[in-house]
Design a protein around this motif. Sequence first.
Motif, PDB file in Angstrom:
ATOM      1  N   ASN A  43     -14.102  -6.924  -2.000  1.00 41.23           N
ATOM      2  CA  ASN A  43     -13.623  -6.683  -0.647  1.00 41.23           C
ATOM      3  C   ASN A  43     -14.391  -5.548   0.019  1.00 41.23           C
ATOM      4  O   ASN A  43     -14.780  -5.646   1.188  1.00 41.23           O
ATOM      5  N   THR A 140      -1.699  -9.579  -1.087  1.00 42.07           N
ATOM      6  CA  THR A 140      -2.921  -8.784  -1.013  1.00 42.07           C
ATOM      7  C   THR A 140      -3.274  -8.280  -2.403  1.00 42.07           C
ATOM      8  O   THR A 140      -2.442  -7.640  -3.049  1.00 42.07           O
ATOM      9  N   SER A 144      -3.419  -2.064   0.269  1.00 47.39           N
ATOM     10  CA  SER A 144      -3.039  -2.319   1.656  1.00 47.39           C
ATOM     11  C   SER A 144      -1.801  -1.515   2.007  1.00 47.39           C
ATOM     12  O   SER A 144      -0.999  -1.168   1.134  1.00 47.39           O
ATOM     13  N   ASP A 164      -5.862  -2.460   5.538  1.00 49.47           N
ATOM     14  CA  ASP A 164      -6.487  -2.325   4.220  1.00 49.47           C
ATOM     15  C   ASP A 164      -7.214  -0.988   4.145  1.00 49.47           C
ATOM     16  O   ASP A 164      -7.815  -0.540   5.134  1.00 49.47           O
TER      17      ASP A 164
END
Length: 273
Positions: A43, A140, A144, A164
């Motif tokens: 991510n 998630t 987050s 996030d």
Amino acid sequence: MRHTLPIAPQFYVTAPQPCPYLDGRMERKLFTALQGDSATKLNNSLSGQGFRRSQNVLYRPSCTDCAACLSARINVADFTPSKSQKRTIKRNAGLTRRATSPWATEEQYDLFRTYLDSRHADGGMADMDVFEFAAMIEETPIRSRVIEYTDTQTRELIGVCLTDVLDDGVSMVYSFYSPDRPRDGLGNYIILDHIEIARAAGLPYVYLGYWVPGSPKMGYKAKFSGLEVYMGGAWQKMRNPDDFEPEQHPLNTDPIAEQVANIALPDLSPTKG
């Protein structure tokens, strides 16, 4: 002893569908799953390459004949509020911010439904029920937070942002707010407050999602100083927004295989303990 070998993420492409931002155009997304022990690394890396998170998926526009969507972020060090933005901050001085774990509540959903019915009644999320809302908030695999804004006097929930926390900034995944206070500029205020959140945490960027030249829905993002857009594989300082036109962007994107080959992946090897 069992050894787990790192598995490179697999990328897929969605079927074309009408673009929600530019009339007469079709959108398509390149996406990959976000799961397992490597989710945070992936991510962080892909967010820096123009990808966005939606639950357990990372995606980036990959349209066949348009490249208008540009990932946007604010460089906190380069941001200076305009006179209008200073007024927005002052008008919302009566709000209290609270950061919580990503857990959905009925109060959030009620505000979410009121927001959608007023602002996006014909949008792609218009039919989202309470269970789908809970999945958006709670599913998630990374760090987050839900940032809630309440009226200090009435204790009424006024705004919410699913946020996030990245290695280099905060990413505003989705925000919604009361449509009953149009003069307060709540959408802009939530962005302004996230700039302060990032600054206090020593994080250099606030990721805003996509800016689309030619789309009135996205015009507000270009009003923030310090804005950078992801173009040609690199982040660039925003030029005069009026210089951008959808027709000026390439009419043909690279083949999917070439796009995937150009994505820089982090080392996803398991961390040794």
